[in-house]
Design a protein around this motif. Structure first.
Motif, PDB file in Angstrom:
ATOM      1  N   LYS A   2     -15.837  -1.542   1.544  1.00 35.88           N
ATOM      2  CA  LYS A   2     -14.667  -2.298   1.118  1.00 35.88           C
ATOM      3  C   LYS A   2     -14.983  -3.778   0.948  1.00 35.88           C
ATOM      4  CE  LYS A   2     -10.785   0.556   2.473  1.00 35.88           C
ATOM      5  NZ  LYS A   2      -9.386   0.523   2.968  1.00 35.88           N
ATOM      6  N   CYS A  18       0.824  -1.202   0.000  1.00 35.98           N
ATOM      7  CA  CYS A  18       0.000   0.000   0.000  1.00 35.98           C
ATOM      8  C   CYS A  18       0.864   1.260   0.000  1.00 35.98           C
ATOM      9  CB  CYS A  18      -0.924  -0.012   1.216  1.00 35.98           C
ATOM     10  SG  CYS A  18      -1.990   1.435   1.375  1.00 35.98           S
ATOM     11  N   ASP A  66      -8.035  -1.571  -1.145  1.00 38.71           N
ATOM     12  CA  ASP A  66      -9.168  -0.808  -1.678  1.00 38.71           C
ATOM     13  C   ASP A  66     -10.477  -1.534  -1.426  1.00 38.71           C
ATOM     14  OD1 ASP A  66      -8.072   1.626  -3.223  1.00 38.71           O
ATOM     15  OD2 ASP A  66      -6.758  -0.010  -3.854  1.00 38.71           O
ATOM     16  N   TRP A  67     -10.449  -2.852  -1.534  1.00 34.74           N
ATOM     17  CA  TRP A  67     -11.610  -3.666  -1.186  1.00 34.74           C
ATOM     18  C   TRP A  67     -11.196  -5.123  -1.110  1.00 34.74           C
ATOM     19  CZ3 TRP A  67     -11.503  -1.850  -6.405  1.00 34.74           C
ATOM     20  CH2 TRP A  67     -11.467  -2.844  -7.374  1.00 34.74           C
ATOM     21  N   LEU A 115      -4.867  -0.115  -8.000  1.00 31.56           N
ATOM     22  CA  LEU A 115      -5.819  -0.674  -7.044  1.00 31.56           C
ATOM     23  C   LEU A 115      -5.192  -1.894  -6.387  1.00 31.56           C
ATOM     24  CD1 LEU A 115      -9.077  -0.506  -9.188  1.00 31.56           C
ATOM     25  CD2 LEU A 115      -8.493   0.947  -7.245  1.00 31.56           C
ATOM     26  N   THR A 175      -6.214  -5.075  -4.001  1.00 30.70           N
ATOM     27  CA  THR A 175      -7.320  -5.820  -3.411  1.00 30.70           C
ATOM     28  C   THR A 175      -6.885  -7.241  -3.097  1.00 30.70           C
ATOM     29  OG1 THR A 175      -8.367  -6.923  -5.306  1.00 30.70           O
ATOM     30  CG2 THR A 175      -8.716  -4.562  -5.102  1.00 30.70           C
TER      31      THR A 175
END
Length: 403
Positions: free
Chosen positions: A274, A178, A221-222, A194, A196
């Motif tokens: 999320k 991240c 992000d999710w 992104l 995930t």
């Protein structure tokens, strides 16, 4: 294992093992320059004569639509992979906000992201192809899958941390990744990648490895929550009864899509926006012991055909038509099944998709994902899910159900 693998190629396990790559964002950008925005996905990856608890009940269609979000912060997604033999050029991307291209892999020697030679052409064309029909759709790379070298991921994640556990490695991985993604975006001036992960519906992998909840909430992000593959007739413990592998609700059992989502929210503390619920474009077939006893939880004798239990929605539709098979939607658990002779197949139809999308909306989840696009039938499921979501964005609540 990761359930987003071709049923004919891979075996499915109930609780997927997470494969942990290490920090490698710059190499990811260099290896996948073709996509401006991509995902680094860490795959591991009743109407019958039964007790009243399985009685088909009417849903509450009057539950108000409390949440209004634009599509820009939502996820309506599915996966595509070359081995599915579904043509890349045939993807109707207008039904989706995000499309996953599977699978990239990890070079165990260099710890760099690699794409196998047989996949390089389709990967290089993926973004441009899917954006021809929908310029705003985001293309994402899925890393790992069931054929991934688990030892390579674990080795990279644990370098210089000789005594770390698998989940400690995963926590460090996503936190570091991240930070690297943010730094790369600042230095390049481009939109951030992104980040995930696809996770089990249960909060523990293999029943004992607990996910790093705080890092998932902070750094990803999710998450795509696998809300299916709960049962498979090929597994020794699942082959004795008819079961729905992707039921949203289950009055008898803690294993259900709703319970998994609830635990990720209430126990893990992951933000609603999320969480993306998984819906399958396939089902599982069982062999009935008695063709005249064909409801839910009735006796079976393993999978419906030798060596294989999974079957795509397109094949299920053909099966129903060709055999004039009976088909049942159960609004209590939100699932379908069809049967004829000794064959019984549990699956999700357009009715189930509509209800699950309504559930995601009622809970203000980020959206839904489906595996995999090549198993749909004339875009029935994709179109139903997309239209249902968009209709509810406009305040048209076609199917809502209180928990």
């Amino acid at each position: 294992m990761d359930p987003i693998l071709a049923p004919d190629e891979e075996k499915k396990e109930r609780y997927p093992i997470i494969n942990n790559p290490g920090e490698n964002t710059e190499k990811l950008r260099a290896s996948a320059e073709w996509s401006k925005q991509k995902e680094v996905e860490l795959n591991q990856t009743m109407m019958e004569s039964k007790p009243n608890k399985y009685k088909n009940t009417s849903s509450d269609k009057n539950l108000p639509n409390k949440y209004k979000h634009t599509l820009s912060d939502k996820n309506l997604s599915t996966y595509w992979f070359r081995a599915s033999e579904f043509p890349l050029s045939s993807i109707d991307s207008t039904f989706f906000t995000h499309l996953f291209c599977a699978f990239a892999n990890l070079d165990s020697n260099s710890n760099q992201l690699v794409i196998f030679p047989q996949d390089q052409d389709s990967f290089s064309k993926f973004k441009k192809t899917v954006q021809q029909r929908n310029p705003s759709v985001k293309s994402l790379i899925s890393i790992g899958g069931g054929n991934a070298d688990k030892s390579a991921y674990a080795s990279m994640a644990s370098q210089a941390r000789k005594h770390s556990t698998q989940m400690t490695n995963f926590r460090i991985l996503i936190d570091e990744w991240c930070v690297a993604v943010a730094a790369e975006a600042r230095s390049s001036g481009r939109e951030a990648l992104l980040l995930t992960a696809t996770v089990s519906f249960g909060l523990k992998v293999n029943g004992w490895l607990r996910y790093p909840y705080s890092s998932i909430t902070k750094s990803l992000d999710w998450i795509n929550v696998i809300s299916y593959d709960f049962y498979d007739p090929k597994r020794a413990n699942d082959g004795a009864q008819t079961r729905e592998h992707a039921a949203l609700y289950d009055p008898d059992n803690s294993i259900s899509g709703r319970n998994g989502i609830r635990d990720w929210i209430q126990i893990a503390g992951v933000n609603l926006n999320k969480i993306v619920i998984g819906i399958p474009y396939y089902g599982y077939g069982s062999k009935l012991v008695n063709p005249n006893i064909h409801g839910l939880l009735d006796p079976t004798d393993g999978p419906f055909r030798s060596g294989e239990s999974s079957i795509g929605y397109n094949q299920i539709r053909d099966f129903i038509t060709q055999n004039r098979a009976s088909s049942v939607f159960n609004a209590t658990i939100i699932a379908n099944y069809t049967y004829t002779g000794t064959t019984w197949i549990g699956y999700d139809s357009t009715q189930s998709f509509q209800a699950k999308v309504a559930y995601a909306k009622s809970k203000a989840l980020r959206g839904y994902f489906a595996w995999h696009i090549g198993a749909d039938y004339n875009w029935e499921l994709s179109k139903t899910a997309s239209q249902s979501f968009r209709n509810m964005e406009n305040g048209d609540d076609e199917y809502m159900k209180e928990e």
